[in-house]
Design a protein around this motif. Structure first.
Motif, mmCIF file in Angstrom:
data_model
loop_
_atom_site.group_PDB
_atom_site.id
_atom_site.type_symbol
_atom_site.label_atom_id
_atom_site.label_comp_id
_atom_site.label_asym_id
_atom_site.label_seq_id
_atom_site.Cartn_x
_atom_site.Cartn_y
_atom_site.Cartn_z
ATOM 1 N N UNK A 172 0.839 -1.203 0.000
ATOM 2 C CA UNK A 172 0.000 0.000 0.000
ATOM 3 C C UNK A 172 0.874 1.253 0.000
ATOM 4 N N UNK A 173 1.968 1.205 0.750
ATOM 5 C CA UNK A 173 2.886 2.340 0.793
ATOM 6 C C UNK A 173 3.506 2.574 -0.578
ATOM 7 N N UNK A 174 3.957 1.495 -1.216
ATOM 8 C CA UNK A 174 4.572 1.610 -2.538
ATOM 9 C C UNK A 174 3.569 2.098 -3.566
ATOM 10 N N UNK A 175 2.333 1.635 -3.472
ATOM 11 C CA UNK A 175 1.281 2.072 -4.388
ATOM 12 C C UNK A 175 1.027 3.570 -4.228
ATOM 13 N N UNK A 176 0.918 4.019 -2.995
ATOM 14 C CA UNK A 176 0.715 5.447 -2.747
ATOM 15 C C UNK A 176 1.874 6.283 -3.245
ATOM 16 N N UNK A 177 3.071 5.796 -3.038
ATOM 17 C CA UNK A 177 4.271 6.510 -3.501
ATOM 18 C C UNK A 177 4.276 6.615 -5.025
ATOM 19 N N UNK A 178 3.943 5.534 -5.696
ATOM 20 C CA UNK A 178 3.904 5.550 -7.163
ATOM 21 C C UNK A 178 2.800 6.470 -7.663
ATOM 22 N N UNK A 179 1.661 6.462 -7.007
ATOM 23 C CA UNK A 179 0.547 7.327 -7.405
ATOM 24 C C UNK A 179 0.954 8.796 -7.298
ATOM 25 N N UNK A 180 1.631 9.158 -6.217
ATOM 26 C CA UNK A 180 2.095 10.536 -6.063
ATOM 27 C C UNK A 180 3.156 10.877 -7.110
ATOM 28 N N UNK A 181 4.034 9.932 -7.364
ATOM 29 C CA UNK A 181 5.134 10.160 -8.307
ATOM 30 C C UNK A 181 4.616 10.418 -9.724
ATOM 31 N N UNK A 182 3.637 9.622 -10.165
ATOM 32 C CA UNK A 182 3.172 9.763 -11.551
ATOM 33 C C UNK A 182 1.897 10.594 -11.665
ATOM 34 N N UNK A 183 1.316 11.012 -10.546
ATOM 35 C CA UNK A 183 0.136 11.867 -10.585
ATOM 36 C C UNK A 183 -1.132 11.159 -11.012
ATOM 37 N N UNK A 184 -1.186 9.855 -10.794
ATOM 38 C CA UNK A 184 -2.379 9.086 -11.133
ATOM 39 C C UNK A 184 -3.050 8.607 -9.850
ATOM 40 N N UNK A 185 -4.360 8.414 -9.901
ATOM 41 C CA UNK A 185 -5.036 7.830 -8.741
ATOM 42 C C UNK A 185 -4.583 6.380 -8.527
#
Length: 105
Positions: free
Chosen positions: A13-26
């Motif tokens: 979940x942490x990695x998913x949130x980090x990736x979402x913030x990084x690429x600007x996608x939900x």
């Protein structure tokens, strides 16, 4: 569109949130993309397995193998003609394209 409830380990979940913030996608969009890629890969793996099994059956059957070689020989002239046409079209495309101008001139 269907709605799912999903339990994720904290690290995932942490990695998913980090990736979402990084690429600007939900996060939901990233999950949909990942799921689509997984399903496509598995479908492709099943197709390759079925093709491999069929090829092994054909290769083990002497008469089927001989027939498939005969069919391949029958199609060889058409395959060669198609290849020659494709190569000719490709060479025409390369010669018809204008050469890029040098930016320093």
């Amino acid at each position: 569109m269907a709605v799912f409830s999903l339990r994720l380990p904290h690290e995932l979940e942490r990695r998913l949130g980090e990736e979402a913030r990084h690429c600007g996608q939900p996060r939901s969009e990233l999950i949909r993309e990942a799921l689509e890629q997984l399903l496509r890969r598995r479908e492709q793996e099943r197709l390759v397995a079925r093709l491999t099994a069929a090829a092994e059956v054909l290769a083990s059957d002497v008469s089927a193998r001989a027939e498939s070689l005969d069919v391949a020989l029958d199609f060889l002239p058409a395959d060669s003609e198609a290849l020659a046409l494709a190569e000719e079209a490709g060479s025409q495309e390369r010669t018809e394209q204008p050469r890029p101008q040098q930016w320093w001139r």
